[in-house]
Design a protein around this motif. Structure first.
Motif, PDB file in Angstrom:
ATOM      1  N   UNK A   1       0.828  -1.200   0.000  1.00  0.00           N
ATOM      2  CA  UNK A   1       0.000   0.000   0.000  1.00  0.00           C
ATOM      3  C   UNK A   1       0.866   1.255   0.000  1.00  0.00           C
ATOM      4  N   UNK A   2       2.104   1.157   0.438  1.00  0.00           N
ATOM      5  CA  UNK A   2       3.050   2.259   0.326  1.00  0.00           C
ATOM      6  C   UNK A   2       4.464   1.721   0.498  1.00  0.00           C
ATOM      7  N   UNK A   3       5.414   2.480   0.048  1.00  0.00           N
ATOM      8  CA  UNK A   3       6.823   2.119   0.204  1.00  0.00           C
ATOM      9  C   UNK A   3       7.590   3.310   0.743  1.00  0.00           C
TER      10      UNK A   3
ATOM     11  N   UNK B   1      14.305   8.413   7.274  1.00  0.00           N
ATOM     12  CA  UNK B   1      13.270   8.354   6.251  1.00  0.00           C
ATOM     13  C   UNK B   1      13.436   9.495   5.246  1.00  0.00           C
ATOM     14  N   UNK B   2      13.478   9.132   3.958  1.00  0.00           N
ATOM     15  CA  UNK B   2      13.572  10.133   2.891  1.00  0.00           C
ATOM     16  C   UNK B   2      12.193  10.462   2.335  1.00  0.00           C
ATOM     17  N   UNK B   3      11.420   9.427   2.036  1.00  0.00           N
ATOM     18  CA  UNK B   3      10.143   9.661   1.373  1.00  0.00           C
ATOM     19  C   UNK B   3       9.239   8.454   1.555  1.00  0.00           C
ATOM     20  N   UNK B   4       7.944   8.694   1.464  1.00  0.00           N
ATOM     21  CA  UNK B   4       6.936   7.636   1.380  1.00  0.00           C
ATOM     22  C   UNK B   4       6.163   7.834   0.088  1.00  0.00           C
ATOM     23  N   UNK B   5       6.041   6.771  -0.706  1.00  0.00           N
ATOM     24  CA  UNK B   5       5.222   6.823  -1.911  1.00  0.00           C
ATOM     25  C   UNK B   5       4.008   5.942  -1.694  1.00  0.00           C
ATOM     26  N   UNK B   6       2.869   6.427  -2.158  1.00  0.00           N
ATOM     27  CA  UNK B   6       1.601   5.795  -1.809  1.00  0.00           C
ATOM     28  C   UNK B   6       0.801   5.359  -3.034  1.00  0.00           C
ATOM     29  N   UNK B   7       0.727   6.207  -4.031  1.00  0.00           N
ATOM     30  CA  UNK B   7      -0.157   5.975  -5.178  1.00  0.00           C
ATOM     31  C   UNK B   7       0.615   5.325  -6.319  1.00  0.00           C
ATOM     32  N   UNK B   8       0.015   4.304  -6.955  1.00  0.00           N
ATOM     33  CA  UNK B   8       0.654   3.680  -8.110  1.00  0.00           C
ATOM     34  C   UNK B   8       0.972   4.713  -9.170  1.00  0.00           C
TER      35      UNK B   8
ATOM     36  N   UNK C   1      -0.530  13.394   7.110  1.00  0.00           N
ATOM     37  CA  UNK C   1      -1.464  12.430   6.557  1.00  0.00           C
ATOM     38  C   UNK C   1      -0.770  11.316   5.782  1.00  0.00           C
ATOM     39  N   UNK C   2       0.558  11.308   5.788  1.00  0.00           N
ATOM     40  CA  UNK C   2       1.251  10.231   5.093  1.00  0.00           C
ATOM     41  C   UNK C   2       1.112   8.936   5.887  1.00  0.00           C
ATOM     42  N   UNK C   3       1.204   7.795   5.206  1.00  0.00           N
ATOM     43  CA  UNK C   3       1.085   6.515   5.910  1.00  0.00           C
ATOM     44  C   UNK C   3       2.175   6.330   6.948  1.00  0.00           C
ATOM     45  N   UNK C   4       1.918   5.435   7.874  1.00  0.00           N
ATOM     46  CA  UNK C   4       2.883   5.175   8.931  1.00  0.00           C
ATOM     47  C   UNK C   4       4.186   4.633   8.349  1.00  0.00           C
ATOM     48  N   UNK C   5       5.272   5.009   9.003  1.00  0.00           N
ATOM     49  CA  UNK C   5       6.596   4.535   8.604  1.00  0.00           C
ATOM     50  C   UNK C   5       7.405   4.309   9.866  1.00  0.00           C
ATOM     51  N   UNK C   6       8.509   3.609   9.716  1.00  0.00           N
ATOM     52  CA  UNK C   6       9.394   3.335  10.838  1.00  0.00           C
ATOM     53  C   UNK C   6      10.383   4.467  11.025  1.00  0.00           C
ATOM     54  N   UNK C   7      10.629   4.833  12.273  1.00  0.00           N
ATOM     55  CA  UNK C   7      11.634   5.834  12.623  1.00  0.00           C
ATOM     56  C   UNK C   7      12.601   5.188  13.607  1.00  0.00           C
ATOM     57  N   UNK C   8      13.874   5.580  13.502  1.00  0.00           N
ATOM     58  CA  UNK C   8      14.916   4.869  14.218  1.00  0.00           C
ATOM     59  C   UNK C   8      15.728   5.753  15.143  1.00  0.00           C
ATOM     60  N   UNK C   9      16.247   5.125  16.209  1.00  0.00           N
ATOM     61  CA  UNK C   9      17.298   5.729  16.988  1.00  0.00           C
ATOM     62  C   UNK C   9      18.604   5.660  16.218  1.00  0.00           C
ATOM     63  N   UNK C  10      19.671   6.194  16.815  1.00  0.00           N
ATOM     64  CA  UNK C  10      20.951   6.245  16.105  1.00  0.00           C
ATOM     65  C   UNK C  10      21.686   4.920  16.146  1.00  0.00           C
ATOM     66  N   UNK C  11      21.178   3.984  16.916  1.00  0.00           N
ATOM     67  CA  UNK C  11      21.783   2.663  16.948  1.00  0.00           C
ATOM     68  C   UNK C  11      22.859   2.515  18.008  1.00  0.00           C
TER      69      UNK C  11
END
Lengths: 110, 117
Positions: A30-32, A45-52, B101-111
């Motif tokens: 559903x997204x990458x 995180x650089x970017x999230x892409x959602x739509x085909x 409003x972007x979908x959820x993503x993973x966020x990280x500590x510095x390790x």
């Protein structure tokens, strides 16, 4: 299990050259997300892409999501030494768990 | 996005000893995860840190070797027990969140870069 294959695994280029990194899967996401990681740091995180078919630009970086939402690419124009790092693609968190690609180690030589 | 602080950032440990890595988040988060990463390689999920219950471990990882605590929604620890040189790796804490409003993503500590000698 959804798998993400990244290519190439290693890339060494001269400053000013262009490059493309690919992220492919047999599964639909559903997204990458695309991340860059520098030594001694966690992935950022650089970017999230959602739509085909979606294309997003971040300065010299262009991200594309495939029409079928199974693949994505990262294109860097006129690479700089500061672009050096490990690039990771990741599928949308499934129950919170991200699926990560194998990673592409990019070295840009001055 | 959440700010994630992880410590120590690196350590060199003797084999047979244990090391506890701490992860502090500046906001309450539901999901926290611990990953392991060999330098230059991708991330391998160790476990999901559950608040108020036992962690959920991925295949190949067990509680006796990697005990995890999650006493509240902003803090977790990962212990690497009875270490051997094969445990030398980077250990990363992660949370899942959304930016706008972007979908959820993973966020990280510095390790935490661990070297076992």
């Amino acid at each position: 299990t959804q798998l993400l294959e990244q290519s190439p695994q290693f890339l060494s280029i001269q400053e000013g050259e262009n490059l493309t990194v690919y992220c492919n899967s047999s599964s639909v996401f559903s997204s990458l997300q695309w991340y860059r990681q520098e030594p001694g740091e966690g992935p950022v995180l650089l970017v999230t892409v959602v739509t085909g078919g979606e294309v997003k630009k971040l300065k010299r970086l262009t991200f594309q999501f495939g029409d079928a939402r199974k693949d994505s690419s990262l294109h860097i124009t006129a690479a700089q030494p500061g672009d050096t790092g490990l690039y990771l693609c990741a599928g949308v968190p499934n129950a919170g768990k991200s699926t990560f690609g194998d990673g592409t180690t990019l070295t840009v030589k001055p | 996005s959440a700010v994630i602080s992880q410590k120590p950032s690196r350590d060199i440990c003797q084999r047979g000893t244990s090391l506890t890595i701490q992860c502090q988040v500046d906001s309450q988060v539901t999901m926290m995860f611990w990953y392991r990463q060999q330098p230059g390689q991708s991330l391998t999920l160790i476990a999901t840190a559950n608040q108020g219950s036992e962690a959920t471990y991925e295949s190949g990882f067990v509680i006796d070797k990697f005990p995890i605590s999650r006493p509240n929604l902003t803090f977790s620890t990962l212990t690497v027990s009875n270490m051997s040189p094969e445990d030398s790796s980077i250990y990363l804490c992660s949370v899942v969140g959304s930016q706008g409003r972007t979908p959820a993503a993973a966020f990280f500590g510095q390790g935490t870069r661990l070297t076992v000698v």
